[in-house]
Motif scaffolding. Structure first.
Motif, PDB file in Angstrom:
ATOM      1  N   GLY A  17       0.944  -1.181   0.091  1.00  0.00           N
ATOM      2  CA  GLY A  17       0.015   0.049  -0.041  1.00  0.00           C
ATOM      3  C   GLY A  17       0.907   1.310   0.043  1.00  0.00           C
ATOM      4  N   LEU A  18       1.411   1.696   1.088  1.00  0.00           N
ATOM      5  CA  LEU A  18       2.138   2.806   1.303  1.00  0.00           C
ATOM      6  C   LEU A  18       3.353   2.869   0.391  1.00  0.00           C
ATOM      7  CD1 LEU A  18       1.522   3.982   5.278  1.00  0.00           C
ATOM      8  CD2 LEU A  18       0.495   4.971   3.066  1.00  0.00           C
ATOM      9  N   ILE A  19       4.247   1.798   0.896  1.00  0.00           N
ATOM     10  CA  ILE A  19       5.511   1.858   0.031  1.00  0.00           C
ATOM     11  C   ILE A  19       5.457   1.775  -1.236  1.00  0.00           C
ATOM     12  CG2 ILE A  19       7.674   0.760  -0.237  1.00  0.00           C
ATOM     13  CD1 ILE A  19       7.458   2.471   2.255  1.00  0.00           C
ATOM     14  N   ARG A  20       4.474   1.039  -1.887  1.00  0.00           N
ATOM     15  CA  ARG A  20       4.466   1.037  -3.439  1.00  0.00           C
ATOM     16  C   ARG A  20       3.849   2.291  -3.781  1.00  0.00           C
ATOM     17  NH1 ARG A  20      -0.640   1.969  -5.567  1.00  0.00           N
ATOM     18  NH2 ARG A  20      -1.463   0.812  -3.823  1.00  0.00           N
ATOM     19  N   MET A  21       3.020   2.865  -3.184  1.00  0.00           N
ATOM     20  CA  MET A  21       2.378   4.130  -3.645  1.00  0.00           C
ATOM     21  C   MET A  21       3.392   5.213  -3.641  1.00  0.00           C
ATOM     22  SD  MET A  21      -0.740   6.529  -1.997  1.00  0.00           S
ATOM     23  CE  MET A  21       0.271   7.104  -0.510  1.00  0.00           C
ATOM     24  N   ALA A  22       4.416   5.295  -2.473  1.00  0.00           N
ATOM     25  CA  ALA A  22       5.347   6.425  -2.509  1.00  0.00           C
ATOM     26  C   ALA A  22       6.417   5.974  -3.617  1.00  0.00           C
ATOM     27  CB  ALA A  22       6.170   5.959  -0.892  1.00  0.00           C
ATOM     28  N   LEU A  23       6.862   4.765  -3.606  1.00  0.00           N
ATOM     29  CA  LEU A  23       7.868   4.615  -4.928  1.00  0.00           C
ATOM     30  C   LEU A  23       7.242   5.040  -6.327  1.00  0.00           C
ATOM     31  CD1 LEU A  23      10.435   3.411  -5.935  1.00  0.00           C
ATOM     32  CD2 LEU A  23       9.257   1.214  -6.192  1.00  0.00           C
TER      33      LEU A  23
END
Length: 294
Positions: free
Chosen positions: A184-190
């Motif tokens: 969720g978060l890390i994938r979106m941030a990348l």
């Protein structure tokens, strides 16, 4: 907006030590890769090459699917994303460009300030582009208008679906938490920082084999992560082309996916690059290939 901009950045900072000790599983990696591919191609093939530049025409079902996939990237509704990007092309690296890194000047201090602005600062200022002026066709499309209205729920799906899958598969709250964090978060941030890097880095660092009205560059290290979007100089030289990686050896996964869709007859009237047009724009720079792919 601050939540989705600053929050993922903090998560990225703590990601490496967290992964080193615990909390990263094959399931998390698999979900993150799938989510990155779906949302990333939704942005590059859907939001960018289809809706913004009309590089091809697609069947209604595929248009809807690409719009939903792009929304899962959490970069805004289709109409606002298109309006911002068309404004960027209309005023690229000049007064009116919403995210030019050359906004404050050309000396080192001004350029560093400009890079920060181009990468993230312009979004925090909320200088939204005029939808009626830059994206009237998107605003008038009932399917895209509805998807825009569902941007909030789609954002929730993008972030919470990995948590749901992780919890159900592992049967633990830990699985839900790590799924939310990594897929969720890390994938979106990348994905966000790769997209923003095209706005910032790809107007400062890299090569400019083609003549264009701006300072857009080709920056090869981002080619795969950006699905071909970092061939930015090539794109600005021929904005409506469905392929951005036009020189030998330039990988463009988005163009390959469009090619697959064309073979399946899901898309038509694809605007593949013209060798004659590209040759006319190719700069006589030493070391630059003299031929472009068609």
């Amino acid at each position: 907006m601050w939540t989705f901009v600053v929050g993922p950045m903090i998560c990225l900072i703590i990601a490496v030590p967290l992964a080193w000790g615990w909390g990263l599983s094959a399931l998390d990696i698999g979900m993150a890769v799938v989510a990155y591919l779906v949302s990333g191609f939704g942005l590059t093939v859907g939001y960018h090459r289809l809706f913004t530049h009309r590089s091809f025409k697609a069947r209604r079902g595929l248009r809807i699917a690409l719009a939903v996939a792009g929304s899962l990237g959490v970069e805004g509704s289709p109409v606002q994303w298109v309006a911002n990007h068309r404004r960027h092309h209309a005023f690229a690296d000049r007064e009116g460009d919403p995210h030019s890194p050359w906004r404050y000047g050309t000396d080192v201090r001004a350029l560093l300030k400009g890079l920060l602005h181009a990468h993230i600062g312009w979004m925090l200022k909320r200088e939204l582009s005029n939808r009626a002026r830059f994206a009237p066709d998107i605003a008038a499309d009932p399917d895209l208008r509805l998807i825009g209205q569902l941007f909030g729920p789609l954002t929730a799906v993008s972030l919470l679906a990995p948590a749901l899958v992780g919890g159900l598969v592992t049967g633990t709250w830990t699985g839900a938490l790590t799924g939310f964090f990594w897929a969720g978060l890390i994938r979106m941030a990348l994905l966000h920082h790769v997209t923003w890097s095209v706005n910032s880095i790809c107007h400062v660092a890299g090569r400019r084999p083609f003549a264009s009205r701006d300072k857009a560059t080709n920056f090869w290290p981002l080619a795969l992560l950006s699905f071909g979007e970092s061939w930015h100089n090539s794109h600005h030289a021929d904005p409506t082309a469905a392929r951005h990686g036009v020189l030998p050896g330039q990988l463009d996964p988005s163009a390959r996916l469009i090619w697959v869709f064309e073979k399946l007859r899901w898309v038509h009237d694809v605007r593949w690059p013209s060798s004659e047009r590209l040759s006319a724009r190719l700069l006589p720079t030493p070391g630059t290939p003299n031929e472009s792919t068609g």
